[in-house]
Design an enzyme around this catalytic site. Structure first.
Site, PDB file in Angstrom:
ATOM      1  N   ASP A 263       1.690  -4.793   2.704  1.00  0.00           N
ATOM      2  CA  ASP A 263       1.775  -3.568   3.484  1.00  0.00           C
ATOM      3  C   ASP A 263       2.579  -2.488   2.769  1.00  0.00           C
ATOM      4  O   ASP A 263       3.671  -2.751   2.247  1.00  0.00           O
ATOM      5  CB  ASP A 263       2.423  -3.882   4.843  1.00  0.00           C
ATOM      6  CG  ASP A 263       2.535  -2.679   5.739  1.00  0.00           C
ATOM      7  OD1 ASP A 263       1.485  -2.177   6.180  1.00  0.00           O
ATOM      8  OD2 ASP A 263       3.666  -2.226   5.986  1.00  0.00           O
ATOM      9  N   GLU A 300      -1.713  -2.155  -0.001  1.00  0.00           N
ATOM     10  CA  GLU A 300      -1.895  -0.902   0.719  1.00  0.00           C
ATOM     11  C   GLU A 300      -0.959   0.089   0.042  1.00  0.00           C
ATOM     12  O   GLU A 300       0.255  -0.107   0.039  1.00  0.00           O
ATOM     13  CB  GLU A 300      -1.536  -1.023   2.198  1.00  0.00           C
ATOM     14  CG  GLU A 300      -1.742   0.301   2.925  1.00  0.00           C
ATOM     15  CD  GLU A 300      -1.000   0.399   4.249  1.00  0.00           C
ATOM     16  OE1 GLU A 300      -1.391   1.241   5.068  1.00  0.00           O
ATOM     17  OE2 GLU A 300      -0.022  -0.346   4.452  1.00  0.00           O
TER      18      GLU A 300
END
EC number: 3.2.1.141
Length: 619
Positions: A263, A300
């Site tokens: 993330d 990401e």
């Protein structure tokens, strides 16, 4: 056994349980056994601030706390199971007990994956790992061969997206704990489905995280949107780097996870000589050699930088792939006229063409949203290094009313979006329910027990999205259970009306992608794009030896367009046409009869909002 010189948490080896915790600034550390008998024992301090103790004859479900400086009970920062939640005791996990059946499993190359992001709590009525197993056959039948689980590390309460996890090594108790996750992964591998897991290495959750009582896990050098940054390059950062760089090894080895999606890596700050991601990359490669199987790391990233997927020896981070948000933005704004309000730096057909041929749309241009020139070209980065999507948890859940694309545009545009994604040169990702046009919302939800934190979350969300609230519109309460319950998938829809048609449409697109060799050529030199007729787009793909060609034509306008097929190929045959009867769920007065075979330079008729694909005849 983790391939590292330092041990975090507990490890059960035969009849001996070893406890270890990193607390370099503590003068004492006490192990407080809760079960099988209440007992406190002094731990021994070792090199680099690790406290350890080994105990024989403990049961596999022994529970415990640590007491930094002997003062107060806290859960283990590297706990592998929190059966009573983030504030309760930690429990020993014996990973040797699970009977795996996936010994013959061979992972799927990233470029061959059809990814499917899902949230465990809302994917089924039960909201558990084991409940997902009964749906795996449906996914496999659709063509899904890789699921991506939103984070499952222990968070506060029983409702959360998972990005507020407080214990990165512990599996959420309300989902089924470590045993449940292993059963799911084992079942996925039996079905031929790989498992990607979302992990968060940029912050720790706001409730139940007591890491500061053990050591300097965070630093004030940097800021993140969620509070203090993790300490990857400040004083005492060695222990933090070990803690988080060992986490991928834990998931890969003990849970047979095939890959991780990391993330928001742009909020992992490390200016040291060996970047955290390079350090982690080295450990993962060593584990691959040890176990003889590959593992994926997907990022990401909000950097729009090719270095994310470049190898460390070339100055990169070493990721196997990264999410491509620009693809979503470029396409969405052309499908939903209100999209320009959210993504005002997007909106031209030229940008959509660039998304197909280059990847990053913003590659050095001035970007109003960022108030600066932003990004670097990704023209040279192969398509199989990017994960593209039309929907994901962020793009849906970070809307006021959690609207999916199916709640914003009509069926024709959903068909267009699906074709653009699945016929692209990128690794496609679907969000759960997208394959049949699910139209329940996916809200942001939490279940904190700290009342002040609950109010802070509510006010923070309201403030963040104030400019998007319409007059009189009520902002969903993220703490309310009904907000969470409204997000549950309605699986029965996939067998009805337009939902069934959309499901079959996705199946056909995936079948086409898997059966046509042209999709194996992901180098950007084999793809070109041409804007025509104002809002028409032609995507031309070819094989390495130019013997095979594929052309995908998209009409994103309300009027009929025409396109002349390339004369470089003498004959073209129809692969797909979204206006064919099987792709219509209700009667229409339009009577389009696609031409099944055409010659080079012949004119193709493109009805409004449609997609047509032709392939060159085999020579």
């Amino acid at each position: 056994m983790l391939i590292t010189s330092t041990l975090h948490g507990t490890e059960k080896n035969n009849n001996t349980t070893t406890f270890s915790v990193w607390a370099p600034l503590c003068n004492r550390m006490v192990l407080h056994l809760v079960h099988p008998h209440d007992k406190e024992m002094e731990m021994t301090k070792h090199e680099e601030g690790y406290w350890k103790i080994s105990i024989d004859d403990l049961p596999d479900n022994a529970t415990y706390f640590f007491k930094p400086d002997g003062e107060k009970d806290y859960p283990d920062p590297a706990s592998q199971f929190q059966p009573q939640g983030v504030h309760g005791h930690s429990q020993v996990v014996n990973h040797q007990l699970f009977a795996w059946t996936d010994q013959q499993w061979k992972s799927i190359p990233l470029q061959n994956m059809i990814l499917y992001e899902l949230h465990v709590g809302t994917f089924t009525k039960e909201g558990t790992f084991e409940a997902i197993i009964s749906r795996l056959h449906d996914l496999k039948e659709t063509g899904i061969n890789a699921i991506e689980l939103m984070p499952v590390s222990q968070f506060a309460g029983n409702r959360n997206w998972g990005y507020d996890g407080a214990y990165p090594y512990a599996v959420q108790n309300t989902y089924g704990g470590p045993e449940g996750l292993k059963k799911l992964v084992d079942a996925c591998h039996r079905e031929g489905i790989a498992v990607i897991l979302d992990v968060v290495y940029n912050h720790l959750g706001p409730e139940g995280c007591y890491f500061s009582s053990f050591g300097p896990y965070t630093t004030n050098k940097y800021n993140t949107p969620w509070g203090k940054a993790l300490n990857f390059d400040d004083a005492w950062s060695d222990g933090v780097r070990e803690y988080f760089s060992n986490n991928p090894l834990y998931w890969f080895e003990h849970f047979h996870i095939d890959g991780l999606r990391c993330d928001a890596i742009h909020f992992v700050f490390d200016n040291g000589a060996v970047n955290f991601w390079e350090y982690t990359h080295q450990k993962v490669k060593a584990l691959e050699e040890k176990l003889g199987r590959p593992f994926l790391l997907i990022a990401e990233s909000d950097l729009n930088s090719p270095k994310v997927v470049q190898p460390p020896e070339l100055g990169g981070y070493g990721f196997d792939g990264q999410w491509l948000d620009d693809f979503h933005h470029a396409l969405y704004v052309l499908l939903d006229e209100k999209g320009k309000e959210r993504y005002y730096d997007f909106g031209t057909m030229k940008q959509l063409a660039k998304a197909f041929t280059d990847g990053f749309v913003h590659s050095g241009e001035w970007v109003q949203f960022r108030k600066k020139h932003f990004g670097v070209s990704s023209k040279g980065v192969p398509g199989n290094k990017f994960i593209a999507h039309n929907q994901n948890h962020d793009q849906i859940g970070n809307r006021v009313q959690g609207e999916r694309l199916s709640m914003l545009v009509d069926v024709e545009k959903l068909q267009l979006a699906a074709a653009a994604l699945l016929l692209s040169p990128y690794v496609p990702l679907l969000f759960m329910g997208e394959e049949y046009g699910e139209d329940v919302p996916f809200y942001f939800f939490v279940s904190h027990t700290d009342k002040e934190l609950v109010e802070a979350v509510k006010e923070g969300r309201k403030k963040e999205f104030a400019s998007f609230l319409n007059e009189g519109e009520i902002f969903p309460d993220p703490q309310a259970e009904k907000t969470f319950m409204k997000c549950k998938l309605q699986w029965h829809k996939r067998h009805e009306g337009k939902y069934k048609m959309l499901l079959n449409w996705h199946k056909e697109l995936i079948r086409l992608r898997n059966s046509h060799s042209i999709f194996q050529y992901t180098d950007k030199k084999y793809i070109s794009a041409e804007v025509f007729g104002g809002k028409g787009l032609a995507i031309h793909r070819r094989s390495e030896n130019a013997a095979h060609h594929l052309i995908c034509l998209f009409n994103l306008s309300e009027k009929e367009l025409h396109y002349h097929l390339p004369s470089s190929q003498p004959a073209w045959h129809l692969l797909l046409h979204s206006k064919q009867p099987q792709w219509q769920y209700q009667h229409t007065s339009e009577n389009y009869k696609p031409v099944l075979q055409m010659n080079g330079n012949e004119k193709v008729q493109l009805p409004p909002y449609c997609v047509v694909a032709y392939a060159s005849m085999l020579q």
